[in-house]
Design a protein around this motif. Structure first.
Motif, PDB file in Angstrom:
ATOM      1  N   THR A 390     -11.202 -31.097  24.234  1.00 14.95           N
ATOM      2  CA  THR A 390     -12.219 -31.578  23.295  1.00 14.95           C
ATOM      3  C   THR A 390     -13.370 -30.574  23.211  1.00 14.95           C
ATOM      4  O   THR A 390     -13.847 -30.247  22.122  1.00 14.95           O
ATOM      5  CB  THR A 390     -12.760 -32.958  23.739  1.00 14.95           C
ATOM      6  OG1 THR A 390     -11.682 -33.902  23.750  1.00 14.95           O
ATOM      7  CG2 THR A 390     -13.830 -33.453  22.791  1.00 14.95           C
ATOM      8  N   ALA A 391     -13.801 -30.062  24.366  1.00 17.99           N
ATOM      9  CA  ALA A 391     -14.869 -29.061  24.392  1.00 17.99           C
ATOM     10  C   ALA A 391     -14.422 -27.757  23.744  1.00 17.99           C
ATOM     11  O   ALA A 391     -15.195 -27.099  23.036  1.00 17.99           O
ATOM     12  CB  ALA A 391     -15.313 -28.805  25.830  1.00 17.99           C
ATOM     13  N   THR A 392     -13.161 -27.375  23.961  1.00 20.74           N
ATOM     14  CA  THR A 392     -12.626 -26.148  23.357  1.00 20.74           C
ATOM     15  C   THR A 392     -12.655 -26.239  21.836  1.00 20.74           C
ATOM     16  O   THR A 392     -13.024 -25.274  21.145  1.00 20.74           O
ATOM     17  CB  THR A 392     -11.179 -25.909  23.842  1.00 20.74           C
ATOM     18  OG1 THR A 392     -11.174 -25.774  25.258  1.00 20.74           O
ATOM     19  CG2 THR A 392     -10.601 -24.657  23.212  1.00 20.74           C
ATOM     20  N   ALA A 393     -12.265 -27.396  21.304  1.00 24.07           N
ATOM     21  CA  ALA A 393     -12.297 -27.586  19.850  1.00 24.07           C
ATOM     22  C   ALA A 393     -13.722 -27.491  19.328  1.00 24.07           C
ATOM     23  O   ALA A 393     -13.976 -26.922  18.263  1.00 24.07           O
ATOM     24  CB  ALA A 393     -11.694 -28.939  19.487  1.00 24.07           C
ATOM     25  N   ASP A 394     -14.686 -28.024  20.086  1.00 32.85           N
ATOM     26  CA  ASP A 394     -16.091 -27.965  19.685  1.00 32.85           C
ATOM     27  C   ASP A 394     -16.595 -26.522  19.684  1.00 32.85           C
ATOM     28  O   ASP A 394     -17.300 -26.094  18.768  1.00 32.85           O
ATOM     29  CB  ASP A 394     -16.922 -28.826  20.634  1.00 32.85           C
ATOM     30  CG  ASP A 394     -18.283 -29.185  20.072  1.00 32.85           C
ATOM     31  OD1 ASP A 394     -19.269 -28.530  20.449  1.00 32.85           O
ATOM     32  OD2 ASP A 394     -18.373 -30.111  19.244  1.00 32.85           O
ATOM     33  N   TYR A 395     -16.208 -25.781  20.722  1.00 31.72           N
ATOM     34  CA  TYR A 395     -16.564 -24.359  20.793  1.00 31.72           C
ATOM     35  C   TYR A 395     -15.969 -23.591  19.621  1.00 31.72           C
ATOM     36  O   TYR A 395     -16.628 -22.772  18.986  1.00 31.72           O
ATOM     37  CB  TYR A 395     -16.022 -23.768  22.101  1.00 31.72           C
ATOM     38  CG  TYR A 395     -17.008 -23.704  23.230  1.00 31.72           C
ATOM     39  CD1 TYR A 395     -18.106 -24.549  23.293  1.00 31.72           C
ATOM     40  CD2 TYR A 395     -16.834 -22.784  24.258  1.00 31.72           C
ATOM     41  CE1 TYR A 395     -18.995 -24.482  24.337  1.00 31.72           C
ATOM     42  CE2 TYR A 395     -17.721 -22.705  25.313  1.00 31.72           C
ATOM     43  CZ  TYR A 395     -18.796 -23.552  25.348  1.00 31.72           C
ATOM     44  OH  TYR A 395     -19.677 -23.468  26.377  1.00 31.72           O
ATOM     45  N   LYS A 396     -14.673 -23.832  19.371  1.00 30.81           N
ATOM     46  CA  LYS A 396     -13.976 -23.109  18.305  1.00 30.81           C
ATOM     47  C   LYS A 396     -14.622 -23.372  16.952  1.00 30.81           C
ATOM     48  O   LYS A 396     -14.769 -22.459  16.133  1.00 30.81           O
ATOM     49  CB  LYS A 396     -12.507 -23.528  18.285  1.00 30.81           C
ATOM     50  CG  LYS A 396     -11.640 -22.694  17.355  1.00 30.81           C
ATOM     51  CD  LYS A 396     -10.176 -23.064  17.489  1.00 30.81           C
ATOM     52  CE  LYS A 396      -9.307 -22.170  16.600  1.00 30.81           C
ATOM     53  NZ  LYS A 396      -7.871 -22.514  16.744  1.00 30.81           N
ATOM     54  N   ASN A 397     -15.006 -24.618  16.720  1.00 31.91           N
ATOM     55  CA  ASN A 397     -15.689 -24.951  15.472  1.00 31.91           C
ATOM     56  C   ASN A 397     -17.018 -24.213  15.373  1.00 31.91           C
ATOM     57  O   ASN A 397     -17.410 -23.745  14.306  1.00 31.91           O
ATOM     58  CB  ASN A 397     -15.929 -26.462  15.385  1.00 31.91           C
ATOM     59  CG  ASN A 397     -16.618 -26.863  14.094  1.00 31.91           C
ATOM     60  OD1 ASN A 397     -16.125 -26.573  13.011  1.00 31.91           O
ATOM     61  ND2 ASN A 397     -17.763 -27.518  14.212  1.00 31.91           N
ATOM     62  N   GLY A 398     -17.712 -24.070  16.486  1.00 34.36           N
ATOM     63  CA  GLY A 398     -18.968 -23.319  16.490  1.00 34.36           C
ATOM     64  C   GLY A 398     -18.766 -21.859  16.137  1.00 34.36           C
ATOM     65  O   GLY A 398     -19.572 -21.261  15.425  1.00 34.36           O
ATOM     66  N   LEU A 399     -17.656 -21.282  16.630  1.00 35.18           N
ATOM     67  CA  LEU A 399     -17.357 -19.895  16.293  1.00 35.18           C
ATOM     68  C   LEU A 399     -17.071 -19.740  14.806  1.00 35.18           C
ATOM     69  O   LEU A 399     -17.492 -18.759  14.175  1.00 35.18           O
ATOM     70  CB  LEU A 399     -16.159 -19.408  17.112  1.00 35.18           C
ATOM     71  CG  LEU A 399     -16.397 -19.187  18.609  1.00 35.18           C
ATOM     72  CD1 LEU A 399     -15.082 -18.889  19.310  1.00 35.18           C
ATOM     73  CD2 LEU A 399     -17.379 -18.048  18.826  1.00 35.18           C
ATOM     74  N   ARG A 400     -16.353 -20.712  14.236  1.00 31.68           N
ATOM     75  CA  ARG A 400     -16.046 -20.665  12.798  1.00 31.68           C
ATOM     76  C   ARG A 400     -17.340 -20.720  11.985  1.00 31.68           C
ATOM     77  O   ARG A 400     -17.432 -20.142  10.908  1.00 31.68           O
ATOM     78  CB  ARG A 400     -15.137 -21.829  12.417  1.00 31.68           C
ATOM     79  CG  ARG A 400     -13.680 -21.619  12.778  1.00 31.68           C
ATOM     80  CD  ARG A 400     -12.780 -22.555  12.011  1.00 31.68           C
ATOM     81  NE  ARG A 400     -13.081 -23.945  12.292  1.00 31.68           N
ATOM     82  CZ  ARG A 400     -12.407 -24.693  13.165  1.00 31.68           C
ATOM     83  NH1 ARG A 400     -11.418 -24.152  13.858  1.00 31.68           N
ATOM     84  NH2 ARG A 400     -12.720 -25.961  13.359  1.00 31.68           N
TER      85      ARG A 400
END
Length: 423
Positions: A390-400
């Motif tokens: 869940t945290a990884t998806a949040d991080y990835k969205n931040g990078l996008r």
């Protein structure tokens, strides 16, 4: 009061470690006197299991009802990570079982249990749980049913008045506060659970299956410290270990002792809040992860099945082994819909190699013997991975979105205002 204030200033993880140490000491030094204290463990897990279904229903329903159209939730990424992680865990277990083949002494003790007849039956049970009566779902802690009703009710309440949405939010916050009170009792509860585990099972029964346990635990540790970090790194392109270690410390530790992904849902919700993750995402992804994100279960199914294969001297080719990985991953996703969890799915996987049902159920009996450790490690891996992905998806969205982030900050983050990323 001074003593209580001093205790409250100690971090929860240190409090749990102290409870663990006291539990082990009491169980070993004063087993008869300590046995009545095991009731604290039952009360702790019982309280978590009682409040978790209500929390999930209210939190998910409130989150969806107040969700604004067009707002990003990252759920597609989270589900993809869940499925990928479960398949890779099964593949690791298959490869490790070929490199380190284990023969085991078969045992009796599981003949009275009924295993599912096939993958279709497992998935059918899972689907039927979706349309379960809402009151029955709450009573039986059927999380896939609770999740389904929460989503449907949340969507239906999207057009409700602001007062109604505020009321839902208030109830959700109240239940979350109660969960916080229960979690503060974790050190006492874990002390009771440790006493109960040592008094009831001891460690002598596990010694005969040392090689099998070593293979199981080794696979789970490899997935936790190598495979999962690689998945996180591929997605965020930063050192994943600060995030991995925090998830293991704050989620995996409590799950290890409670041995229940359902009971650990409130703990994971609290950790997601501390990490500042998107509430619209984690209010759905955490209870969903307790249902379909079963990396540890996939390892258990694969390792025990191939242990039976090696014990019986059955030759296995690479193609069949890969099919086992897929079958274990699919079956693990449906484990929550089967009474007995991952162990009762072993006969299903064993049928792939023509192993008779009576032999397969003897393998299940072995699983129950080593369950005091196997189930603890399995649950710790399952539950901590829910927060990790869940945290990884949040991080990835931040990078996008072009935000800068520093994964090292997860050790300092407690309750930031919004988002895990540092802009």
């Amino acid at each position: 009061m001074k003593l209580l204030n001093t205790w409250n200033r100690i971090s929860l993880v240190k409090q749990i470690a102290l409870g663990l140490a006291v539990g082990v000491a009491l169980a070993l030094l004063f087993p008869d006197a300590a046995e009545p204290l095991a009731i604290f463990g039952e009360l702790f897990v019982g309280a978590l299991k009682a409040i978790a279904p209500v929390l999930v229903l209210l939190l998910v329903m409130s989150s969806i009802a107040s969700h604004k159209s067009g707002q990003q939730t990252n759920m597609k990424t989270v589900i993809s990570l869940y499925l990928l992680g479960t398949f890779l865990a099964a593949l690791v277990a298959v490869i490790a079982s070929f490199i380190f083949p284990v023969d085991i002494v078969l045992t009796e003790g599981a003949e009275d249990l009924t295993a599912p007849g096939g993958v279709a039956e497992v998935l059918t049970t899972l689907v039927l749980n979706v349309v379960d009566n809402p009151f029955s779902a709450l009573y039986n802690a059927n999380y896939i049913g609770i999740l389904a009703w929460a989503i449907v009710l949340g969507i239906a309440l999207r057009s409700a008045s602001g007062t109604t949405k505020t009321l839902l939010a208030n109830f959700s916050d109240a239940v979350a506060r109660i969960v916080g009170w229960v979690i503060r009792l974790a050190p006492l509860g874990i002390m009771g659970l440790v006493i109960d585990a040592i008094a009831s099972n001891g460690l002598a029964a596990l010694l005969g299956y040392g090689k099998l346990l070593a293979l199981l635990i080794g696979c789970m540790l490899f997935v936790a410290f190598v495979v999962n970090p690689l998945i996180v790194f591929v997605n965020i392109r930063q050192n994943p270990y600060p995030l991995v270690l925090r998830c293991l410390k704050e989620s995996g530790l409590t799950a290890f002792f409670t041995r229940s992904s359902a009971a650990n849902i409130p703990v994971n919700m609290t950790l997601c809040e501390k990490l500042g993750l998107d509430k619209d995402t984690y209010s759905v992804s955490i209870p969903l992860g307790a249902t379909i994100n079963m990396t540890g279960a996939a390892i258990t199914i694969s390792v025990l099945t191939l242990a039976a294969v090696h014990t019986l001297g059955i030759e296995v080719d690479l193609a069949t082994a890969v099919i086992l990985s897929v079958l274990a991953a699919v079956s693990a996703c449906g484990a929550s819909g089967v009474a007995g969890g991952s162990l009762l799915l072993i006969p299903l996987a064993s049928s792939l190699f023509g192993i008779p049902a009576d032999i397969a159920m003897q393998i299940v009996g072995v699983g129950f013997i080593i369950g005091v450790l196997q189930d603890s490690f399995e649950t710790a891996l399952n539950s901590s991975t829910d927060v990790l992905f869940t945290a990884t998806a949040d991080y990835k969205n931040g990078l996008r979105e072009g935000k800068k982030l520093n994964v090292q900050d997860v050790f300092e983050i407690e309750k930031p205002s919004k988002g895990l990323m540092k802009s």
